[in-house]
Design a protein around this motif. Structure first.
Motif, short mmCIF file in Angstrom:
data_model
loop_
_atom_site.label_atom_id
_atom_site.label_comp_id
_atom_site.label_asym_id
_atom_site.label_seq_id
_atom_site.Cartn_x
_atom_site.Cartn_y
_atom_site.Cartn_z
N GLU A 1 -1.15 7.16 8.00
CA GLU A 1 -1.94 6.02 8.47
C GLU A 1 -1.13 4.73 8.36
O GLU A 1 -1.22 3.85 9.20
CB GLU A 1 -3.23 5.90 7.64
CG GLU A 1 -4.29 6.91 8.01
CD GLU A 1 -4.86 6.65 9.40
OE1 GLU A 1 -5.15 5.49 9.73
OE2 GLU A 1 -5.01 7.62 10.16
N LEU A 2 -0.35 4.63 7.28
CA LEU A 2 0.47 3.43 7.08
C LEU A 2 1.58 3.36 8.12
O LEU A 2 1.89 2.27 8.63
CB LEU A 2 1.05 3.42 5.65
CG LEU A 2 0.02 3.16 4.55
CD1 LEU A 2 0.57 3.53 3.18
CD2 LEU A 2 -0.43 1.70 4.55
N LEU B 1 -8.25 -2.96 3.09
CA LEU B 1 -7.92 -1.68 3.73
C LEU B 1 -6.88 -1.94 4.84
O LEU B 1 -7.25 -2.07 6.00
CB LEU B 1 -9.21 -1.07 4.30
CG LEU B 1 -9.14 0.36 4.82
CD1 LEU B 1 -8.91 1.34 3.69
CD2 LEU B 1 -10.43 0.69 5.56
N GLU C 1 0.84 -1.20 0.00
CA GLU C 1 0.00 0.00 0.00
C GLU C 1 0.87 1.25 0.00
O GLU C 1 0.58 2.23 -0.68
CB GLU C 1 -0.90 -0.03 1.24
CG GLU C 1 -2.02 0.98 1.24
CD GLU C 1 -3.11 0.67 0.22
OE1 GLU C 1 -3.20 -0.49 -0.22
OE2 GLU C 1 -3.83 1.60 -0.15
N ARG C 2 1.97 1.20 0.75
CA ARG C 2 2.89 2.33 0.83
C ARG C 2 3.53 2.59 -0.55
O ARG C 2 3.64 3.74 -0.98
CB ARG C 2 3.98 2.05 1.86
CG ARG C 2 4.95 3.21 2.04
CD ARG C 2 6.07 2.85 2.96
NE ARG C 2 5.63 2.62 4.32
CZ ARG C 2 5.36 3.61 5.18
NH1 ARG C 2 5.50 4.84 4.82
NH2 ARG C 2 4.96 3.34 6.39
N THR D 1 -5.00 -0.20 6.49
CA THR D 1 -4.88 0.75 7.59
C THR D 1 -6.13 0.78 8.47
O THR D 1 -6.26 1.64 9.33
CB THR D 1 -4.64 2.17 7.04
OG1 THR D 1 -5.68 2.49 6.13
CG2 THR D 1 -3.31 2.27 6.33
N THR E 1 0.98 4.26 -2.69
CA THR E 1 0.73 5.64 -2.25
C THR E 1 1.89 6.54 -2.64
O THR E 1 1.69 7.67 -3.10
CB THR E 1 0.50 5.68 -0.73
OG1 THR E 1 -0.54 4.74 -0.41
CG2 THR E 1 0.07 7.05 -0.27
N GLU F 1 -4.46 13.84 0.65
CA GLU F 1 -5.02 12.54 1.01
C GLU F 1 -3.94 11.46 1.00
O GLU F 1 -3.89 10.61 1.88
CB GLU F 1 -6.14 12.15 0.05
CG GLU F 1 -7.47 12.73 0.45
CD GLU F 1 -8.50 12.59 -0.67
OE1 GLU F 1 -8.40 11.64 -1.47
OE2 GLU F 1 -9.39 13.45 -0.75
N ALA F 2 -3.09 11.50 -0.02
CA ALA F 2 -2.03 10.49 -0.15
C ALA F 2 -1.05 10.60 1.01
O ALA F 2 -0.59 9.60 1.55
CB ALA F 2 -1.31 10.65 -1.48
N ARG F 3 -0.74 11.85 1.42
CA ARG F 3 0.17 12.04 2.55
C ARG F 3 -0.46 11.57 3.85
O ARG F 3 0.21 11.00 4.71
CB ARG F 3 0.59 13.50 2.65
CG ARG F 3 1.70 13.83 1.70
CD ARG F 3 1.94 15.32 1.57
NE ARG F 3 2.37 15.64 0.22
CZ ARG F 3 3.58 15.38 -0.25
NH1 ARG F 3 4.47 14.81 0.53
NH2 ARG F 3 3.90 15.67 -1.49
N GLU F 4 -1.73 11.83 3.98
CA GLU F 4 -2.48 11.36 5.15
C GLU F 4 -2.44 9.83 5.19
O GLU F 4 -2.25 9.22 6.24
CB GLU F 4 -3.92 11.87 5.06
CG GLU F 4 -4.81 11.50 6.22
CD GLU F 4 -4.31 11.99 7.56
OE1 GLU F 4 -4.50 11.27 8.55
OE2 GLU F 4 -3.71 13.09 7.62
N GLU F 5 -2.59 9.23 4.01
CA GLU F 5 -2.54 7.77 3.90
C GLU F 5 -1.18 7.24 4.35
O GLU F 5 -1.10 6.22 5.04
CB GLU F 5 -2.81 7.39 2.43
CG GLU F 5 -2.70 5.92 2.10
CD GLU F 5 -3.92 5.10 2.50
OE1 GLU F 5 -4.95 5.70 2.88
OE2 GLU F 5 -3.82 3.86 2.46
#
Ligand SMILES: [Zn+2]
Length: 132
Positions: A87-88, A118, A29-30, A120, A33, A80-84
């Motif tokens: 979260e990761l 998902l 996922e990382r 995260t 992203t 959003e991607a940075r927030e993701e």
């Protein structure tokens, strides 16, 4: 002393395998992203460079609002991607602590299918739908 062939039914081994799977999902996922962030940065740059071309001799730039809209959309997707990514990071910390896959509301186990989709996820399906 080495133990090359521990039985797979050993609970610590199962735990180890579960962590390896979780780490793999978070890492995958990382990678996605990070690729998204790179691609968004490129798109943003292309728009900035493109708008330099068009705004020079066109005062009533009909594309101006489209460009502004696109830039805003890209900025929001980048956020959003940075927030993701954060979260990761958090998911990785939970894996290390051994609380990954545990619902933070009811403490129950989060279904594996949900974690697969998902990685995260912090809450089980029940708690997520109850909150909304
Ligand atoms: Zn729950």
């Amino acid at each position: 002393m080495t133990q090359p062939d521990q039985p797979v039914t050993d609970p610590s081994d199962r735990d180890h395998a579960a962590r390896a799977i979780a780490r793999g999902r978070v890492a995958a996922e990382r990678a996605l992203t990070e690729a998204r962030i790179v691609s968004l940065a490129r798109q943003h740059q292309a728009i900035v460079e493109g708008s330099r071309w068009t705004t020079d001799d066109d005062e009533h730039d009909p594309e101006g609002s489209t460009i502004a809209f696109e830039r805003a959309a890209i900025a929001s997707m980048s956020r959003e991607a940075r927030e993701e990514l954060r979260e990761l990071d958090d998911a990785e910390m939970r894996i290390e602590r051994g609380t990954y896959g545990q619902c933070e509301v009811c403490g129950g186990a989060i279904a594996d299918a949900r974690l697969e989709a998902l990685p995260t996820a912090r809450r089980c399906i029940d708690c997520t739908s109850r909150r909304r």
